[in-house]
Design a protein around this motif. Structure first.
Motif, PDB file in Angstrom:
ATOM      1  N   LEU A  62     -38.927   5.527 -17.950  1.00 48.75           N
ATOM      2  CA  LEU A  62     -40.336   5.283 -17.654  1.00 48.75           C
ATOM      3  C   LEU A  62     -40.496   4.757 -16.229  1.00 48.75           C
ATOM      4  O   LEU A  62     -41.431   5.143 -15.507  1.00 48.75           O
ATOM      5  CB  LEU A  62     -40.923   4.288 -18.655  1.00 48.75           C
ATOM      6  N   THR A  63     -39.572   3.888 -15.811  1.00 50.95           N
ATOM      7  CA  THR A  63     -39.600   3.391 -14.435  1.00 50.95           C
ATOM      8  C   THR A  63     -39.461   4.549 -13.449  1.00 50.95           C
ATOM      9  O   THR A  63     -40.168   4.611 -12.429  1.00 50.95           O
ATOM     10  CB  THR A  63     -38.455   2.383 -14.205  1.00 50.95           C
ATOM     11  N   ALA A  64     -38.544   5.472 -13.742  1.00 52.95           N
ATOM     12  CA  ALA A  64     -38.355   6.634 -12.874  1.00 52.95           C
ATOM     13  C   ALA A  64     -39.619   7.490 -12.830  1.00 52.95           C
ATOM     14  O   ALA A  64     -40.018   7.980 -11.766  1.00 52.95           O
ATOM     15  CB  ALA A  64     -37.161   7.454 -13.357  1.00 52.95           C
ATOM     16  N   ALA A  65     -40.253   7.669 -13.985  1.00 50.77           N
ATOM     17  CA  ALA A  65     -41.475   8.472 -14.043  1.00 50.77           C
ATOM     18  C   ALA A  65     -42.602   7.816 -13.254  1.00 50.77           C
ATOM     19  O   ALA A  65     -43.345   8.490 -12.536  1.00 50.77           O
ATOM     20  CB  ALA A  65     -41.899   8.671 -15.498  1.00 50.77           C
ATOM     21  N   LEU A  66     -42.723   6.488 -13.368  1.00 51.01           N
ATOM     22  CA  LEU A  66     -43.752   5.770 -12.613  1.00 51.01           C
ATOM     23  C   LEU A  66     -43.530   5.918 -11.104  1.00 51.01           C
ATOM     24  O   LEU A  66     -44.466   6.138 -10.338  1.00 51.01           O
ATOM     25  CB  LEU A  66     -43.757   4.290 -13.004  1.00 51.01           C
ATOM     26  N   ALA A  67     -42.264   5.785 -10.690  1.00 52.65           N
ATOM     27  CA  ALA A  67     -41.943   5.924  -9.266  1.00 52.65           C
ATOM     28  C   ALA A  67     -42.280   7.331  -8.778  1.00 52.65           C
ATOM     29  O   ALA A  67     -42.826   7.500  -7.680  1.00 52.65           O
ATOM     30  CB  ALA A  67     -40.466   5.603  -9.026  1.00 52.65           C
ATOM     31  N   LEU A  68     -41.957   8.334  -9.586  1.00 51.58           N
ATOM     32  CA  LEU A  68     -42.202   9.717  -9.182  1.00 51.58           C
ATOM     33  C   LEU A  68     -43.695  10.017  -9.090  1.00 51.58           C
ATOM     34  O   LEU A  68     -44.166  10.615  -8.120  1.00 51.58           O
ATOM     35  CB  LEU A  68     -41.535  10.665 -10.181  1.00 51.58           C
ATOM     36  N   VAL A  69     -44.455   9.592 -10.115  1.00 54.81           N
ATOM     37  CA  VAL A  69     -45.884   9.916 -10.171  1.00 54.81           C
ATOM     38  C   VAL A  69     -46.671   9.137  -9.129  1.00 54.81           C
ATOM     39  O   VAL A  69     -47.456   9.709  -8.346  1.00 54.81           O
ATOM     40  CB  VAL A  69     -46.447   9.651 -11.585  1.00 54.81           C
ATOM     41  N   PHE A  70     -46.471   7.807  -9.104  1.00 51.47           N
ATOM     42  CA  PHE A  70     -47.255   6.971  -8.204  1.00 51.47           C
ATOM     43  C   PHE A  70     -46.831   7.151  -6.754  1.00 51.47           C
ATOM     44  O   PHE A  70     -47.651   7.407  -5.873  1.00 51.47           O
ATOM     45  CB  PHE A  70     -47.142   5.494  -8.599  1.00 51.47           C
ATOM     46  N   LYS A  71     -45.527   6.990  -6.498  1.00 48.61           N
ATOM     47  CA  LYS A  71     -45.066   6.968  -5.109  1.00 48.61           C
ATOM     48  C   LYS A  71     -44.676   8.347  -4.588  1.00 48.61           C
ATOM     49  O   LYS A  71     -44.645   8.556  -3.372  1.00 48.61           O
ATOM     50  CB  LYS A  71     -43.883   6.017  -4.973  1.00 48.61           C
ATOM     51  N   GLY A  72     -44.356   9.256  -5.484  1.00 51.75           N
ATOM     52  CA  GLY A  72     -43.994  10.591  -5.040  1.00 51.75           C
ATOM     53  C   GLY A  72     -45.170  11.542  -4.922  1.00 51.75           C
ATOM     54  O   GLY A  72     -45.106  12.516  -4.179  1.00 51.75           O
ATOM     55  N   ILE A  73     -46.255  11.247  -5.671  1.00 49.13           N
ATOM     56  CA  ILE A  73     -47.392  12.172  -5.695  1.00 49.13           C
ATOM     57  C   ILE A  73     -48.700  11.480  -5.308  1.00 49.13           C
ATOM     58  O   ILE A  73     -49.345  11.843  -4.322  1.00 49.13           O
ATOM     59  CB  ILE A  73     -47.528  12.827  -7.088  1.00 49.13           C
ATOM     60  N   ILE A  74     -49.096  10.458  -6.084  1.00 48.17           N
ATOM     61  CA  ILE A  74     -50.433   9.875  -5.917  1.00 48.17           C
ATOM     62  C   ILE A  74     -50.598   9.188  -4.565  1.00 48.17           C
ATOM     63  O   ILE A  74     -51.533   9.471  -3.807  1.00 48.17           O
ATOM     64  CB  ILE A  74     -50.731   8.885  -7.068  1.00 48.17           C
ATOM     65  N   ILE A  75     -49.683   8.264  -4.246  1.00 48.24           N
ATOM     66  CA  ILE A  75     -49.834   7.493  -3.009  1.00 48.24           C
ATOM     67  C   ILE A  75     -49.694   8.371  -1.762  1.00 48.24           C
ATOM     68  O   ILE A  75     -50.517   8.261  -0.841  1.00 48.24           O
ATOM     69  CB  ILE A  75     -48.851   6.307  -2.995  1.00 48.24           C
ATOM     70  N   PRO A  76     -48.685   9.268  -1.660  1.00 50.33           N
ATOM     71  CA  PRO A  76     -48.641  10.144  -0.477  1.00 50.33           C
ATOM     72  C   PRO A  76     -49.877  11.020  -0.331  1.00 50.33           C
ATOM     73  O   PRO A  76     -50.367  11.230   0.788  1.00 50.33           O
ATOM     74  CB  PRO A  76     -47.379  10.988  -0.713  1.00 50.33           C
ATOM     75  N   THR A  77     -50.398  11.528  -1.460  1.00 53.10           N
ATOM     76  CA  THR A  77     -51.611  12.350  -1.399  1.00 53.10           C
ATOM     77  C   THR A  77     -52.802  11.534  -0.914  1.00 53.10           C
ATOM     78  O   THR A  77     -53.585  11.989  -0.071  1.00 53.10           O
ATOM     79  CB  THR A  77     -51.917  12.949  -2.782  1.00 53.10           C
ATOM     80  N   ALA A  78     -52.933  10.315  -1.446  1.00 54.19           N
ATOM     81  CA  ALA A  78     -54.037   9.451  -1.022  1.00 54.19           C
ATOM     82  C   ALA A  78     -53.900   9.067   0.445  1.00 54.19           C
ATOM     83  O   ALA A  78     -54.891   9.056   1.188  1.00 54.19           O
ATOM     84  CB  ALA A  78     -54.078   8.196  -1.899  1.00 54.19           C
ATOM     85  N   LEU A  79     -52.687   8.765   0.882  1.00 51.75           N
ATOM     86  CA  LEU A  79     -52.477   8.424   2.291  1.00 51.75           C
ATOM     87  C   LEU A  79     -52.790   9.608   3.202  1.00 51.75           C
ATOM     88  O   LEU A  79     -53.346   9.440   4.292  1.00 51.75           O
ATOM     89  CB  LEU A  79     -51.033   7.964   2.512  1.00 51.75           C
ATOM     90  N   ARG A  80     -52.447  10.801   2.753  1.00 49.63           N
ATOM     91  CA  ARG A  80     -52.745  11.999   3.554  1.00 49.63           C
ATOM     92  C   ARG A  80     -54.257  12.153   3.730  1.00 49.63           C
ATOM     93  O   ARG A  80     -54.737  12.475   4.823  1.00 49.63           O
ATOM     94  CB  ARG A  80     -52.155  13.231   2.880  1.00 49.63           C
ATOM     95  N   ARG A  81     -55.010  11.902   2.670  1.00 50.00           N
ATOM     96  CA  ARG A  81     -56.464  12.006   2.775  1.00 50.00           C
ATOM     97  C   ARG A  81     -57.030  10.918   3.679  1.00 50.00           C
ATOM     98  O   ARG A  81     -57.965  11.161   4.449  1.00 50.00           O
ATOM     99  CB  ARG A  81     -57.088  11.913   1.374  1.00 50.00           C
ATOM    100  N   ILE A  82     -56.458   9.716   3.589  1.00 47.98           N
ATOM    101  CA  ILE A  82     -56.896   8.629   4.470  1.00 47.98           C
ATOM    102  C   ILE A  82     -56.629   8.995   5.928  1.00 47.98           C
ATOM    103  O   ILE A  82     -57.475   8.797   6.809  1.00 47.98           O
ATOM    104  CB  ILE A  82     -56.187   7.311   4.099  1.00 47.98           C
ATOM    105  N   VAL A  83     -55.431   9.540   6.182  1.00 51.51           N
ATOM    106  CA  VAL A  83     -55.073   9.939   7.548  1.00 51.51           C
ATOM    107  C   VAL A  83     -56.031  11.002   8.069  1.00 51.51           C
ATOM    108  O   VAL A  83     -56.477  10.956   9.228  1.00 51.51           O
ATOM    109  CB  VAL A  83     -53.613  10.442   7.585  1.00 51.51           C
ATOM    110  N   GLU A  84     -56.383  11.970   7.212  1.00 51.26           N
ATOM    111  CA  GLU A  84     -57.314  13.016   7.626  1.00 51.26           C
ATOM    112  C   GLU A  84     -58.697  12.452   7.910  1.00 51.26           C
ATOM    113  O   GLU A  84     -59.347  12.809   8.895  1.00 51.26           O
ATOM    114  CB  GLU A  84     -57.394  14.093   6.544  1.00 51.26           C
ATOM    115  N   GLN A  85     -59.164  11.549   7.044  1.00 51.34           N
ATOM    116  CA  GLN A  85     -60.497  10.986   7.226  1.00 51.34           C
ATOM    117  C   GLN A  85     -60.569  10.071   8.443  1.00 51.34           C
ATOM    118  O   GLN A  85     -61.600   9.993   9.115  1.00 51.34           O
ATOM    119  CB  GLN A  85     -60.919  10.224   5.969  1.00 51.34           C
TER     120      GLN A  85
END
Length: 218
Positions: A62-85
């Motif tokens: 579960l820890t691995a899944a949380l790391a993958l989902v949050f830090k591998g997908i959600i946070i990089p995607t959100a940061l990319r949108r912040i950078v674009e905006q």
């Protein structure tokens, strides 16, 4: 008793996380930095999943899944949108001697940790040395980068090192791991709000602008 192959694979993933941390230091463009951070999270997830397998600790999956989902997908995607905006995707930061300092910190981590834990379990001992390297590289990134987004990524990579240390040392209870994951997510949301406020007030996310503004007020 763990087999030699199990130890080698665990060390491969942990060492890979150190290598990706060095790649984070090397990047001088924002989008490349975000992509490498996502890779950092993927390597962490693989390392934690392997630890779950060899330690027979299902909650680490579960820890691995949380790391993958949050830090591998959600946070990089959100940061990319912040950078674009914010319109900062073209900003370039110089690397300079940071890479040399990073390699020195990795060597220091290995020497210190392996010397102070001679009687520890081989898996935990060497994984802790790798984890300390990741933590110090994250701190170095936070100190040397001027861009606030880069400093956020340094903070997140530092926290990845702490997760690696906890799992390698036969880690934290599940409730603590979930609590840490959501705390990081909340911290990221707050940081995102501050990034927009800094951009709105100073028309840049270069933290040196804050120093200049503070000097003008004196």
């Amino acid at each position: 008793m763990l087999s030699s192959l199990s130890l080698d694979v665990a060390h491969l993933f942990a060492g890979g996380l150190v290598l990706v941390s060095l790649l984070l230091l090397y990047q001088d463009r924002m989008y490349a930095l975000l992509n490498i951070f996502a890779l950092h999270a993927v390597v962490l997830a693989l390392s934690v999943a392997w630890q779950a397998h060899i330690q027979s600790a299902p909650h680490l999956f579960l820890t691995a899944a949380l790391a993958l989902v949050f830090k591998g997908i959600i946070i990089p995607t959100a940061l990319r949108r912040i950078v674009e905006q914010l319109g900062i995707h073209r900003e370039i930061e110089t690397v300079g001697v940071t890479m040399l300092a990073g390699m020195g910190l990795v060597a220091l981590s290995m020497v210190v940790m392996l010397r102070v834990t001679p009687e520890a379990d081989p898996l935990a001992r060497e994984d802790l040395a790798f984890a300390l390297s990741v933590v110090l590289l994250g701190l170095l990134m936070m100190v040397t980068r001027r861009n606030a987004v880069s400093q956020v990524i340094g903070f997140m990579s530092l926290e990845n090192g702490l997760i690696l240390a906890a799992t390698g040392a036969k880690g934290m209870p599940l409730v603590v791991e979930i609590s840490v994951a959501f705390s990081i997510l909340i911290a990221f949301i707050v940081i995102g709000i501050f990034l927009f406020r800094i951009r709105e007030r100073f028309d840049t996310v270069d933290v040196q602008a804050l120093d200049r503004f503070r000097g003008e007020r004196r």
